[in-house]
Design a protein around this motif. Structure first.
Motif, PDB file in Angstrom:
ATOM      1  N   ALA A 217       0.856  -1.190   0.000  1.00  0.00           N
ATOM      2  CA  ALA A 217       0.000   0.000   0.000  1.00  0.00           C
ATOM      3  C   ALA A 217       0.890   1.238   0.000  1.00  0.00           C
ATOM      4  CB  ALA A 217      -0.888  -0.004   1.243  1.00  0.00           C
ATOM      5  N   ALA A 231       5.298  10.523  -1.959  1.00  0.00           N
ATOM      6  CA  ALA A 231       5.057   9.861  -0.665  1.00  0.00           C
ATOM      7  C   ALA A 231       6.170  10.196   0.331  1.00  0.00           C
ATOM      8  CB  ALA A 231       4.974   8.351  -0.864  1.00  0.00           C
ATOM      9  N   GLU A 232       7.400  10.198  -0.159  1.00  0.00           N
ATOM     10  CA  GLU A 232       8.509  10.438   0.780  1.00  0.00           C
ATOM     11  C   GLU A 232       8.428  11.842   1.388  1.00  0.00           C
ATOM     12  OE1 GLU A 232      11.503   9.184  -1.868  1.00  0.00           O
ATOM     13  OE2 GLU A 232      11.815   7.293  -0.788  1.00  0.00           O
ATOM     14  N   ASP A 337      12.651  -3.284   4.874  1.00  0.00           N
ATOM     15  CA  ASP A 337      12.487  -2.641   3.567  1.00  0.00           C
ATOM     16  C   ASP A 337      13.794  -2.007   3.102  1.00  0.00           C
ATOM     17  OD1 ASP A 337      11.144  -1.752   1.360  1.00  0.00           O
ATOM     18  OD2 ASP A 337       9.782  -0.407   2.421  1.00  0.00           O
ATOM     19  N   GLU A 397      12.488  -3.429 -13.233  1.00  0.00           N
ATOM     20  CA  GLU A 397      12.138  -2.537 -14.339  1.00  0.00           C
ATOM     21  C   GLU A 397      12.380  -3.171 -15.703  1.00  0.00           C
ATOM     22  OE1 GLU A 397      14.145   1.174 -13.671  1.00  0.00           O
ATOM     23  OE2 GLU A 397      12.665   1.823 -12.184  1.00  0.00           O
TER      24      GLU A 397
HETATM   25  P1  C2E Z   1       9.126   1.827  -0.493  1.00  0.00           P
HETATM   26  O1  C2E Z   1       8.436   1.287   0.685  1.00  0.00           O
HETATM   27  O2  C2E Z   1      10.435   1.245  -0.837  1.00  0.00           O
HETATM   28  O3  C2E Z   1       8.111   1.648  -1.709  1.00  0.00           O
HETATM   29  C1  C2E Z   1       8.483   1.369  -3.001  1.00  0.00           C
HETATM   30  C2  C2E Z   1       8.637   2.611  -3.803  1.00  0.00           C
HETATM   31  O4  C2E Z   1       9.213   2.293  -5.061  1.00  0.00           O
HETATM   32  C3  C2E Z   1       7.277   3.250  -4.166  1.00  0.00           C
HETATM   33  O5  C2E Z   1       7.510   4.644  -4.312  1.00  0.00           O
HETATM   34  C4  C2E Z   1       6.976   2.645  -5.517  1.00  0.00           C
HETATM   35  O6  C2E Z   1       6.084   3.400  -6.289  1.00  0.00           O
HETATM   36  C5  C2E Z   1       8.355   2.634  -6.125  1.00  0.00           C
HETATM   37  N1  C2E Z   1       8.530   1.610  -7.123  1.00  0.00           N
HETATM   38  C6  C2E Z   1       7.933   0.414  -7.240  1.00  0.00           C
HETATM   39  N2  C2E Z   1       8.391  -0.256  -8.312  1.00  0.00           N
HETATM   40  C7  C2E Z   1       9.313   0.535  -8.904  1.00  0.00           C
HETATM   41  C8  C2E Z   1      10.135   0.407 -10.066  1.00  0.00           C
HETATM   42  O7  C2E Z   1      10.122  -0.566 -10.791  1.00  0.00           O
HETATM   43  N3  C2E Z   1      10.969   1.451 -10.343  1.00  0.00           N
HETATM   44  C9  C2E Z   1      11.010   2.567  -9.580  1.00  0.00           C
HETATM   45  N4  C2E Z   1      11.837   3.553  -9.927  1.00  0.00           N
HETATM   46  N5  C2E Z   1      10.245   2.721  -8.473  1.00  0.00           N
HETATM   47  C10 C2E Z   1       9.404   1.713  -8.148  1.00  0.00           C
HETATM   48  P2  C2E Z   1       6.543   5.692  -3.600  1.00  0.00           P
HETATM   49  O8  C2E Z   1       5.120   5.253  -3.676  1.00  0.00           O
HETATM   50  O9  C2E Z   1       6.899   7.040  -4.122  1.00  0.00           O
HETATM   51  O10 C2E Z   1       6.968   5.593  -2.091  1.00  0.00           O
HETATM   52  C11 C2E Z   1       8.217   6.000  -1.696  1.00  0.00           C
HETATM   53  C12 C2E Z   1       8.456   5.632  -0.251  1.00  0.00           C
HETATM   54  O11 C2E Z   1       7.574   6.364   0.597  1.00  0.00           O
HETATM   55  C13 C2E Z   1       8.182   4.165   0.047  1.00  0.00           C
HETATM   56  O12 C2E Z   1       9.304   3.401  -0.356  1.00  0.00           O
HETATM   57  C14 C2E Z   1       7.980   4.212   1.540  1.00  0.00           C
HETATM   58  O13 C2E Z   1       9.219   4.240   2.217  1.00  0.00           O
HETATM   59  C15 C2E Z   1       7.323   5.578   1.732  1.00  0.00           C
HETATM   60  N6  C2E Z   1       5.868   5.384   1.877  1.00  0.00           N
HETATM   61  C16 C2E Z   1       4.909   5.217   0.923  1.00  0.00           C
HETATM   62  N7  C2E Z   1       3.693   5.080   1.495  1.00  0.00           N
HETATM   63  C17 C2E Z   1       3.893   5.135   2.839  1.00  0.00           C
HETATM   64  C18 C2E Z   1       3.032   5.047   3.996  1.00  0.00           C
HETATM   65  O14 C2E Z   1       1.798   4.837   3.915  1.00  0.00           O
HETATM   66  N8  C2E Z   1       3.621   5.168   5.226  1.00  0.00           N
HETATM   67  C19 C2E Z   1       4.969   5.348   5.360  1.00  0.00           C
HETATM   68  N9  C2E Z   1       5.474   5.445   6.611  1.00  0.00           N
HETATM   69  N10 C2E Z   1       5.791   5.428   4.306  1.00  0.00           N
HETATM   70  C20 C2E Z   1       5.267   5.321   3.072  1.00  0.00           C
END
Ligand code: C2E
Ligand code: MG
Ligand code: MG
Length: 436
Positions: A217, A231-232, A337, A397
């Motif tokens: 999620a 998100a970050e 993670d 990717e």
């Molecule tokens: P994360 O937990 O490592 O989540 C994976 C991130 O990598 C997600 O970015 C996702 O969209 C991205 N991703 C997935 N597959 C690929 C790919 O093939 N290539 C690339 N370049 N990226 C990919 P997102 O959604 O921007 O989230 C970034 C970070 O924000 C997450 O890293 C997590 O640490 C944090 N985050 C997101 N949602 C939540 C949340 O509800 N609560 C908390 N505490 N942190 C969150």
């Protein structure tokens, strides 16, 4: 040059440096135009804690000592002031070129690298520097001195937000970023009730069969002015503004509600991953909320996974263990993670009971790189395998990466090449398609 006779409020009582008012009056009378004026703004990080830990008496002495050393370093080249408990100014009125200002900052930074000895205590100070000078950015012509002071203060605030010990010189981009940050910080309060937040679900597959076995999620914030906020950035704002607990409760409640609504369509052993800010691992309040929510429908605990990125906030292993044990008892599993970045350590893995490890995409992408990169990812997986955890490869990717992950027998995979994050309804439809 006429001399300003200090009045009561023109001096800081403690250090006998100029106060803000005193500095402005002094500069107004001593310089004709601010063309030659440069401001260095110094912030003593965490001074509140020093006050708290050592008491006001020692903290006052420390500030006097700090001011004395500063005076010695600046000598006749600048005018010193103290604006607030932990905020000092050096106004350079003679040679306000940036090179000189940067050299002075370096000298000050070096001088305070050694802890100060005060009332028998050895206390390390961390400083942040902001600078402003004529020419670096336009300032208000009606109040150029105030304008330069506030620009230097913004630059120091920016240095603090970036946790940078380098001096930051004010420019308009900094102002834009800080203003975005404070607007977002303010608006996040209401984002939940205004329904601007939502979750995307990114499928996770079994590497050997390609079947969807779970999802992560991911938080999204659609801001009315700035559009989609990463998100970050949202999480960083929530953490620094004390809203992270509130936000994380909302995420958990939403995930549980999605699981409840779709439980009958989920494949056997399905897990929904929720990212958990390391700050919350020590919150008894958040733990109680998790237990209450998860216990309401006992089967749901078995469909939940908390993803934790190791960080500097993650330093009390006993509390973290207690947190994990309490939720393990409800069927919840935990994954480490972003393994392979920043703080990931084998020592932590050994001391904490993780069920899964998610290889960061920087590791996964080694599959496409030099042969050294390929050896590295092979070695990392070989090292993790005997620990008995599920190994999930993140950020797939492309084809080569997937082939490598399959060959190395990583158990699960996630990435844009497989599935992008999608809306809850779309994800539900995808699962139904797979199970039909
Ligand atoms: P994360 O937990 O490592 O989540 C994976 C991130 O990598 C997600 O970015 C996702 O969209 C991205 N991703 C997935 N597959 C690929 C790919 O093939 N290539 C690339 N370049 N990226 C990919 P997102 O959604 O921007 O989230 C970034 C970070 O924000 C997450 O890293 C997590 O640490 C944090 N985050 C997101 N949602 C939540 C949340 O509800 N609560 C908390 N505490 N942190 C969150
Ligand atoms: Mg994650
Ligand atoms: Mg990750």
């Amino acid at each position: 040059m006429s001399r300003v006779i200090p009045t009561d409020n023109s001096l800081d009582n403690l250090t006998q440096l100029f106060s803000r008012r005193g500095l402005i009056d002094h500069l107004r009378t001593s310089i004709k135009r601010p063309d030659n004026l440069g401001i260095i703004y110094i912030n003593v990080v965490g001074f509140r804690h020093i006050n708290h830990i050592y008491g006001h008496d020692l903290a006052d002495d420390l500030l006097k000592l700090f001011a004395r050393i500063l005076k010695g370093l600046v000598r006749q080249k600048g005018v010193l002031a103290r604006l607030a408990a932990d905020e000092f100014i050096i106004a350079i009125t003679q040679v306000a070129d940036l090179h000189y200002m940067s050299t002075l900052v370096e000298r000050i930074d070096n001088a305070f690298r050694q802890p100060l000895l005060c009332q028998g205590e050895s206390i390390a100070l961390q400083l942040r520097f902001g600078m402003s000078a004529n020419g670096a950015a336009p300032f208000c012509d009606d109040c150029p001195i105030e304008s330069l002071l506030s620009q230097a203060s913004l630059a120091a605030q920016y240095a603090r937000s970036q946790d940078s010990s380098e001096a930051v010189l004010f420019n308009l981009e900094i102002e834009r970023q800080l203003s975005r940050h404070s607007r977002l910080r303010h608006d996040l309060q209401m984002a939940i009730s205004k329904q601007q937040l939502y979750l995307l679900y990114q499928p996770i597959i079994k590497t050997q069969t390609g079947d969807i076995c779970g999802a992560e999620a991911l938080l999204r914030w659609q801001h009315p002015t700035y559009g989609l906020v990463p998100a970050e950035e949202t999480i960083a704002i929530a953490e620094s503004s004390g809203l992270i607990e509130h936000l994380s409760k909302w995420v958990l409640a939403n995930c549980l509600s999605w699981l409840r609504d779709n439980e009958s369509d989920l494949p056997f052993g399905f897990r929904l991953g929720i990212n958990l800010s390391a700050k919350l691992l020590e919150s008894a309040n958040y733990l109680a909320f998790c237990i209450e929510q998860i216990s309401a429908v006992p089967t749901l605990g078995y469909a939940l996974e908390f993803e934790i990125t190791e960080s500097k906030n993650f330093d009390n292993d006993t509390r973290v263990n207690d947190f994990m044990n309490a939720l393990h008892a409800l069927g919840v599993v935990f994954s480490l993670d972003d393994f392979g970045t920043g703080y990931a350590s084998f020592e932590r893995m050994q001391s904490l009971d993780f069920d899964a490890v998610k290889l960061d995409r920087s590791i996964v992408h080694m599959a496409d790189q030099s042969s050294a990169g390929k050896h590295m990812i092979t070695a990392i997986v070989a090292l993790l395998k005997p620990l008995g955890m599920t190994i999930v490869a993140e950020g797939i990717e492309g084809n080569t990466q997937m082939d490598t992950i399959r060959r190395l027998k990583c158990h699960e995979a996630q990435g844009f090449w497989l599935y992008k994050p999608m809306l809850a309804g779309e994800f539900h439809a995808l699962i139904c398609q797979q199970t039909s």
